[in-house]
Design a protein around this motif. Structure first.
Motif, mmCIF file in Angstrom:
data_model
loop_
_atom_site.group_PDB
_atom_site.id
_atom_site.type_symbol
_atom_site.label_atom_id
_atom_site.label_comp_id
_atom_site.label_asym_id
_atom_site.label_seq_id
_atom_site.Cartn_x
_atom_site.Cartn_y
_atom_site.Cartn_z
ATOM 1 N N VAL A 106 0.856 -1.182 0.000
ATOM 2 C CA VAL A 106 0.000 0.000 0.000
ATOM 3 C C VAL A 106 0.893 1.233 0.000
ATOM 4 C CG1 VAL A 106 -1.782 1.304 1.213
ATOM 5 C CG2 VAL A 106 -1.822 -1.193 1.260
ATOM 6 N N VAL A 107 0.681 2.115 -0.936
ATOM 7 C CA VAL A 107 1.422 3.372 -0.958
ATOM 8 C C VAL A 107 0.430 4.524 -0.833
ATOM 9 C CG1 VAL A 107 3.455 2.593 -2.201
ATOM 10 C CG2 VAL A 107 1.449 3.309 -3.484
ATOM 11 N N GLU A 108 0.854 5.561 -0.147
ATOM 12 C CA GLU A 108 -0.006 6.715 0.104
ATOM 13 C C GLU A 108 0.700 7.992 -0.331
ATOM 14 O OE1 GLU A 108 -0.954 6.718 4.234
ATOM 15 O OE2 GLU A 108 -2.233 4.918 4.115
ATOM 16 N N PRO A 109 -0.044 9.079 -0.468
ATOM 17 C CA PRO A 109 0.583 10.364 -0.793
ATOM 18 C C PRO A 109 1.544 10.788 0.306
ATOM 19 C CG PRO A 109 -1.809 10.458 -1.078
ATOM 20 C CD PRO A 109 -1.509 9.177 -0.382
ATOM 21 N N ASP A 110 2.546 11.570 -0.069
ATOM 22 C CA ASP A 110 3.496 12.119 0.882
ATOM 23 C C ASP A 110 2.781 13.141 1.762
ATOM 24 O OD1 ASP A 110 5.480 14.042 1.929
ATOM 25 O OD2 ASP A 110 6.917 12.882 0.760
ATOM 26 N N ALA A 111 2.841 12.942 3.060
ATOM 27 C CA ALA A 111 2.126 13.825 3.990
ATOM 28 C C ALA A 111 2.585 15.274 3.875
ATOM 29 C CB ALA A 111 2.311 13.329 5.419
ATOM 30 N N ALA A 112 3.880 15.473 3.658
ATOM 31 C CA ALA A 112 4.396 16.835 3.541
ATOM 32 C C ALA A 112 3.866 17.522 2.288
ATOM 33 C CB ALA A 112 5.924 16.817 3.530
ATOM 34 N N VAL A 113 3.763 16.764 1.206
ATOM 35 C CA VAL A 113 3.235 17.329 -0.039
ATOM 36 C C VAL A 113 1.760 17.677 0.127
ATOM 37 C CG1 VAL A 113 2.713 16.852 -2.462
ATOM 38 C CG2 VAL A 113 4.909 16.149 -1.497
ATOM 39 N N LEU A 114 1.012 16.798 0.773
ATOM 40 C CA LEU A 114 -0.402 17.088 1.011
ATOM 41 C C LEU A 114 -0.560 18.349 1.858
ATOM 42 C CD1 LEU A 114 -2.071 13.618 1.743
ATOM 43 C CD2 LEU A 114 -2.110 14.947 -0.370
ATOM 44 N N ALA A 115 0.252 18.480 2.865
ATOM 45 C CA ALA A 115 0.164 19.649 3.739
ATOM 46 C C ALA A 115 0.467 20.931 2.978
ATOM 47 C CB ALA A 115 1.124 19.500 4.911
ATOM 48 N N ALA A 116 1.404 20.850 2.041
ATOM 49 C CA ALA A 116 1.806 22.034 1.288
ATOM 50 C C ALA A 116 0.889 22.335 0.108
ATOM 51 C CB ALA A 116 3.241 21.862 0.782
ATOM 52 N N LYS A 117 0.349 21.302 -0.515
ATOM 53 C CA LYS A 117 -0.370 21.489 -1.769
ATOM 54 C C LYS A 117 -1.868 21.204 -1.703
ATOM 55 C CE LYS A 117 3.501 22.372 -3.923
ATOM 56 N NZ LYS A 117 3.808 23.718 -4.461
ATOM 57 N N ASP A 118 -2.317 20.530 -0.649
ATOM 58 C CA ASP A 118 -3.751 20.200 -0.560
ATOM 59 C C ASP A 118 -4.162 20.113 0.911
ATOM 60 O OD1 ASP A 118 -6.301 19.599 -1.443
ATOM 61 O OD2 ASP A 118 -5.884 17.471 -1.798
ATOM 62 N N ASP A 119 -3.846 21.156 1.671
ATOM 63 C CA ASP A 119 -4.088 21.108 3.107
ATOM 64 C C ASP A 119 -5.560 21.028 3.462
ATOM 65 O OD1 ASP A 119 -4.249 23.788 2.084
ATOM 66 O OD2 ASP A 119 -4.260 24.527 4.143
ATOM 67 N N LYS A 120 -6.438 21.528 2.586
ATOM 68 C CA LYS A 120 -7.878 21.460 2.832
ATOM 69 C C LYS A 120 -8.497 20.172 2.275
ATOM 70 C CE LYS A 120 -8.480 25.785 4.454
ATOM 71 N NZ LYS A 120 -7.060 26.212 4.447
ATOM 72 N N GLY A 121 -7.732 19.441 1.473
ATOM 73 C CA GLY A 121 -8.242 18.211 0.870
ATOM 74 C C GLY A 121 -9.259 18.443 -0.225
ATOM 75 N N LEU A 122 -9.240 19.622 -0.823
ATOM 76 C CA LEU A 122 -10.247 19.986 -1.830
ATOM 77 C C LEU A 122 -9.659 20.246 -3.217
ATOM 78 C CD1 LEU A 122 -12.465 22.389 0.306
ATOM 79 C CD2 LEU A 122 -12.985 20.035 -0.384
ATOM 80 N N ARG A 123 -8.406 19.896 -3.420
ATOM 81 C CA ARG A 123 -7.791 20.190 -4.712
ATOM 82 C C ARG A 123 -8.532 19.503 -5.865
ATOM 83 N NH1 ARG A 123 -1.603 21.673 -5.695
ATOM 84 N NH2 ARG A 123 -1.779 22.159 -7.908
ATOM 85 N N TRP A 124 -9.119 18.371 -5.567
ATOM 86 C CA TRP A 124 -9.870 17.647 -6.593
ATOM 87 C C TRP A 124 -10.972 18.510 -7.211
ATOM 88 C CZ3 TRP A 124 -15.097 17.367 -5.888
ATOM 89 C CH2 TRP A 124 -15.575 17.603 -4.589
ATOM 90 N N SER A 125 -11.514 19.473 -6.448
ATOM 91 C CA SER A 125 -12.660 20.256 -6.888
ATOM 92 C C SER A 125 -12.313 21.377 -7.864
ATOM 93 C CB SER A 125 -13.390 20.848 -5.677
ATOM 94 O OG SER A 125 -12.573 21.799 -5.008
#
Length: 252
Positions: A106-125
């Protein structure tokens, strides 16, 4: 059953497969039954270090069952984007157990990248391409870093972007295998029936191609099976099947 996440610091040293290698394999295995082909590939070590990449979607059980019949030790990689349907996560566990798959990653997104680039979790929108890059493409790139080849579940009939799909191709120096490339929907249905394979629980609700929950919708009668992916956007692929240039860094 083994669970393992690929480490972030793996150096991507790519093998030297060429188009000639893919052409030779396509010629050798032309018309050969899929299971027979997989058994030969694994037994002869042709693929080097390899793994299956699976979304555990509505059709995934067929390829996973075939690979398990050929060699249960072949690793299966799942990219958990952290936006998956709960039903998909449960289905993954079900298939791994049912087929006796011995190595699951199982591989997941890099937590640091998510924090920097998608901190709200809404980039998909507002930027689905950027969201896929962060949550799917980059994690899979890490997972493939130690592989000589990888096995995909793509099929030519799924969309116009996948027509004329060969069984073997070379992508970024790696051999990429599409064992079900020439299978059509009736072939898949017949295999499901013959082997009594478990179905993805969302399929009966009209989800024919399943990815991340926010970007997946039901498919209407007569629509392309992948019409429910990124509906409303001019986007048909997540990006993992788009070749990258050597040394090129992903654009987030």
């Amino acid at each position: 059953m083994a669970e393992a996440a690929r480490k972030l610091d793996i150096v991507d040293v790519r093998p030297a497969f060429t188009q000639a290698d893919a052409d030779a394999l396509n010629a050798r295995f032309a018309g050969v039954e899929t299971l027979t082909m997989l058994k030969a590939l694994f037994a002869e070590g042709i693929l080097g270090t390899t793994a299956v990449v699976s979304s555990f979607g509505t059709e995934s059980a067929v390829l996973l069952h075939l690979v398990a019949r050929a060699d249960r030790s072949v690793p299966v990689i799942f990219v958990d984007t952290l936006k998956m349907f709960p039903e998909t996560l449960a289905y993954r566990e079900q298939l791994i157990a049912a087929f006796g798959i011995e190595n699951s990653w199982v591989v997941e997104p890099d937590a640091a990248v998510l924090a920097a680039k998608d901190d709200k979790g809404l980039r998909w929108s507002y930027d689905p391409d950027g969201c896929c890059e962060i949550r799917k493409v980059e994690p899979l790139k890490r997972a493939k870093a130690g592989l000589d080849s990888w096995i995909s579940g793509r099929k030519a009939f799924q969309s116009v972007t996948r027509q004329n799909l060969p069984r073997f191709e070379v992508e970024d120096g790696r051999l990429k295998i599409n064992p079900l490339g020439d299978w059509v929907k009736p072939d898949l249905e017949a295999y499901f029936t013959e082997h009594d394979l478990p179905r993805h629980p969302l399929e009966a609700e009209g989800y024919l191609s399943i990815g991340c929950q926010p970007c997946t919708s039901k498919v209407q009668p007569g629509e392309d099976p992948r019409a429910g992916r990124w509906r409303g956007w001019e986007k048909v692929e997540c990006g993992i099947h788009v070749a990258e240039k050597l040394g090129e860094e992903p654009v987030f």
